[in-house]
Design a protein around this motif. Structure first.
Motif, short mmCIF file in Angstrom:
data_model
loop_
_atom_site.label_atom_id
_atom_site.label_comp_id
_atom_site.label_asym_id
_atom_site.label_seq_id
_atom_site.Cartn_x
_atom_site.Cartn_y
_atom_site.Cartn_z
N ARG A 121 -1.21 1.28 10.44
CA ARG A 121 -2.59 0.80 10.43
C ARG A 121 -3.01 0.69 8.96
O ARG A 121 -3.72 1.54 8.43
CB ARG A 121 -3.50 1.74 11.21
CG ARG A 121 -4.91 1.19 11.41
CD ARG A 121 -5.83 2.16 12.12
NE ARG A 121 -5.56 2.23 13.54
CZ ARG A 121 -5.12 3.31 14.18
NH1 ARG A 121 -4.91 4.43 13.51
NH2 ARG A 121 -4.91 3.28 15.48
N ALA A 122 -2.51 -0.33 8.32
CA ALA A 122 -2.81 -0.56 6.89
C ALA A 122 -2.42 -1.98 6.55
O ALA A 122 -1.44 -2.50 7.10
CB ALA A 122 -2.04 0.41 6.00
N GLY A 123 -3.17 -2.57 5.66
CA GLY A 123 -2.81 -3.91 5.19
C GLY A 123 -3.64 -5.01 5.81
O GLY A 123 -4.04 -5.95 5.13
N ALA A 127 -10.55 -8.26 11.38
CA ALA A 127 -9.24 -7.66 11.67
C ALA A 127 -9.29 -6.73 12.88
O ALA A 127 -8.26 -6.18 13.28
CB ALA A 127 -8.74 -6.89 10.43
N ASP A 164 0.83 -1.20 0.00
CA ASP A 164 0.00 0.00 0.00
C ASP A 164 0.87 1.27 0.00
O ASP A 164 2.02 1.25 0.47
CB ASP A 164 -0.87 -0.10 1.26
CG ASP A 164 -1.57 1.18 1.62
OD1 ASP A 164 -2.71 1.32 1.20
OD2 ASP A 164 -0.97 2.00 2.34
N LEU A 218 -8.91 1.33 6.32
CA LEU A 218 -8.71 1.11 7.75
C LEU A 218 -8.66 2.40 8.55
O LEU A 218 -8.54 2.37 9.78
CB LEU A 218 -7.42 0.30 8.00
CG LEU A 218 -7.64 -1.19 8.31
CD1 LEU A 218 -8.46 -1.87 7.26
CD2 LEU A 218 -6.33 -1.90 8.53
N ASN A 219 -8.73 3.55 7.88
CA ASN A 219 -8.48 4.80 8.58
C ASN A 219 -9.50 5.91 8.39
O ASN A 219 -9.75 6.67 9.31
CB ASN A 219 -7.10 5.34 8.20
CG ASN A 219 -5.98 4.50 8.76
OD1 ASN A 219 -5.61 4.66 9.91
ND2 ASN A 219 -5.47 3.56 7.97
N VAL A 271 -4.84 1.28 3.21
CA VAL A 271 -4.73 2.28 4.29
C VAL A 271 -6.00 3.13 4.38
O VAL A 271 -6.47 3.44 5.47
CB VAL A 271 -3.48 3.17 4.13
CG1 VAL A 271 -3.60 4.15 2.97
CG2 VAL A 271 -3.19 3.95 5.41
N ARG A 311 -10.67 -0.38 13.84
CA ARG A 311 -11.36 0.58 14.72
C ARG A 311 -12.01 1.72 13.97
O ARG A 311 -12.94 2.34 14.46
CB ARG A 311 -10.34 1.18 15.71
CG ARG A 311 -9.59 0.15 16.49
CD ARG A 311 -8.40 0.76 17.21
NE ARG A 311 -8.83 1.61 18.30
CZ ARG A 311 -7.98 2.16 19.19
NH1 ARG A 311 -6.68 1.95 19.07
NH2 ARG A 311 -8.42 2.92 20.16
N TYR A 312 -11.48 2.05 12.82
CA TYR A 312 -11.94 3.26 12.14
C TYR A 312 -12.51 2.96 10.75
O TYR A 312 -12.52 3.82 9.88
CB TYR A 312 -10.80 4.26 12.03
CG TYR A 312 -10.17 4.60 13.35
CD1 TYR A 312 -10.89 5.32 14.31
CD2 TYR A 312 -8.88 4.19 13.66
CE1 TYR A 312 -10.34 5.62 15.54
CE2 TYR A 312 -8.31 4.50 14.89
CZ TYR A 312 -9.04 5.20 15.82
OH TYR A 312 -8.49 5.51 17.04
#
Lengths: 282, 243
Positions: free
Chosen positions: A121-123, B159, A100, B125-126, B122, B162-163
């Motif tokens: 926080r990725a993948g 997984a 990523d 997840l964010n 990314v 959280r966001y």
């Protein structure tokens, strides 16, 4: 003080087959194309290439120089999909480590900071974990206890970047809107080579806005003056992308393109061939 | 309302704009023409606090004047800091919102190489991630994507993300969301002129369909004026979505 100026040929003479090579810029923007073209004229091959991929990846892939590619994408921006990258990938011509964009950035930061990894926080939850089975996770040692991907450092044997201006010591300046990640590439590599549109004489940065001085000489091994050296990618404000030529690149069979534009003895012969083409289609 | 009838493309612009309603002071990252028109429309009307870029490294106000600097590495901080709502494209999407833009076929030997995963892992997840699909078809809406780039609700839950948040999917036919107990895709609204049967036929899995499916709302007269006279006077939107 050390004068680090070199020719493109001097740079590639320091590269070896099998090396891990980082290439700066982003997509079809400010790519060190003159250095990539010099690489194409050399016998260096079997490379691991680390890049926010553009035509640098397409050219090296088409020429069969890449053994392994570490990239979150390859694009020509105004042409969304890089045709030579696609063809090589579909032919199984190289191994792909697909990561990523943010994982890639943290991998550069880790390498530049001599860390083995950085947590991101990725993948997680994506198939990046499936296709890169070597990736490890790490759990926060604090009360949140969250699990992150531990992105390994993207350490390189050498990095190639292109900026607008540089001095003979290796300090380099970008004049466009975006630094991309070029300073990180230089710091993440054991040796780094900066090509530039124009060399400035000693003291030439006296009036520069300090934050435009992106790359520091402590992280640079060699400097190459290469006017139009990002062609056909953009190098604003010196020039924008050569869209007609990029279209030609994307639509011409590789062998034809290579014979016409890349078979000359030096960068000057490439620039002359491009100029001749522009005059022909005008 | 006077003048020509509202086109399908204009309903798509409205449906995209609505994705950013109530988001506050976050970066709207539209990918593609229709989402871009939607974000700029939202910024000029009901979401005045949104941040927009010029497509390069400058944050711009509604009139295009610079108000900030946002090169790639700072953009990635907006992502991981959660102060962004992106509307991405999708080559494939499944019922949980897992998205693929990397390649078609087996990843180890793809039949068609596409972009790569880009920032989809990314992003999902964010920060909130919506999707824009200009051709709603069973090729895009598939039972299972070939390579999960953007993470869907089932995988996000597994997984412990959280966001994670996928507000909506806008297509040339409809708006879909994940407002179901098991977070699978649901038909949220039909663009006027489209039937439920059309959406079902164009979707490679069975979406949840409420008893009453509303139509995508009409633009106001002022919104239509902005779309037609200010944001897209050349009518480029009509080339992206016909009908």
């Amino acid at each position: 003080m050390t004068d680090k100026t070199m020719t493109p040929e001097d740079v590639v003479a320091r590269l070896r087959s099998g090396m891990t090579l980082g290439i700066g810029g982003w997509g079809s923007r400010r790519k060190p194309m003159a250095l990539v073209r010099a690489l194409l004229r050399s016998p260096v091959t079997d490379l691991t290439v680390i890049s926010y991929g553009g035509p640098d990846v397409g050219l090296l892939a088409a020429a069969g120089r890449i053994r392994k590619l570490v990239a979150p994408f390859a694009t020509l921006d105004s042409i969304p999909l890089e045709p030579h990258f696609r063809a090589a990938r579909e032919a199984g011509a190289f191994t792909l480590t697909e990561i990523d964009e943010a994982m890639f950035m943290w991998g550069l930061h880790a390498a530049a900071n001599r860390l083995p990894f950085l947590p991101v926080r990725a993948g997680l939850g994506s198939d990046v974990m499936r296709v890169n089975p070597g990736l490890r996770t790490v759990t926060s040692p604090y009360e949140d206890g969250e699990t992150f991907v531990a992105v390994p450092a993207l350490r390189m044997d050498a990095a190639l970047v292109h900026l607008n201006r540089a001095d003979r010591l290796g300090n380099a300046q970008y004049l466009g809107p975006d630094p991309y990640f070029d300073d990180l590439f230089c710091e993440a590599a054991d040796s780094a080579y900066v090509s530039c549109e124009r060399l400035v004489e000693p003291g030439g940065f006296a009036d520069a806005v300090p934050q435009t001085l992106l790359v520091g000489r402590h992280s640079v091994t060699g400097v190459v003056e290469a006017p139009n050296g990002a062609h056909f990618t953009s190098c604003v404000p010196d020039y924008g992308r050569d869209e007609p030529f990029q279209k030609l690149y994307a639509t011409t069979p590789w062998e034809d393109f290579a014979v016409r534009f890349l078979s000359g003895p030096d960068e000057k012969s490439y620039q002359s061939a491009v100029q001749a083409w522009h005059e022909e289609v005008r | 309302m006077t003048g020509p009838a509202v086109s399908r493309a204009e309903y798509c612009v409205i449906a995209c704009a609505e994705a950013w309603r109530g988001d506050g002071e976050v970066l709207a990252s539209p990918m593609g023409l229709i989402p871009s028109l939607g974000a700029r429309l939202a910024r000029r009307t009901f979401a005045p606090d949104l941040l927009l870029t010029d497509g390069e490294a400058t944050l711009v106000g509604a009139d295009g004047a610079a108000e900030g600097w946002l090169p790639y590495r700072r953009h990635l901080t907006m992502v991981t800091g959660g102060r962004r709502h992106v509307m991405m494209g999708a080559s494939q999407l499944d019922r949980y919102g897992n998205q693929n833009i990397s390649c078609i076929g087996d990843w180890a030997a793809p039949t068609r190489q596409l972009l790569g995963v880009r920032g989809a892992p990314v992003n999902t997840l964010n920060n909130p991630v919506s999707y824009w699909v200009p051709r709603h078809s069973p090729r895009v809406f598939v039972p299972e994507v070939d390579m999960v780039c953007g993470v869907g609700y089932d995988r996000a839950a597994a997984a412990g993300a959280r966001y994670h948040c996928l507000p909506r999917v806008v297509t040339d036919l409809a708006v879909l969301d994940f407002a179901t107990p098991d977070r699978t895709m649901r038909l949220a609204s039909l663009h006027p002129g489209v039937t439920v049967a059309q959406v079902r036929a164009a979707t490679g899995f069975e979406p949840a369909v409420p008893d009453e499916v509303p139509f995508t709302r009409d633009p106001s007269a002022e919104e239509l004026r902005l779309i037609r006279e200010v944001l897209d006077p050349e009518g480029r939107r009509e080339a992206e979505v016909r009908g």
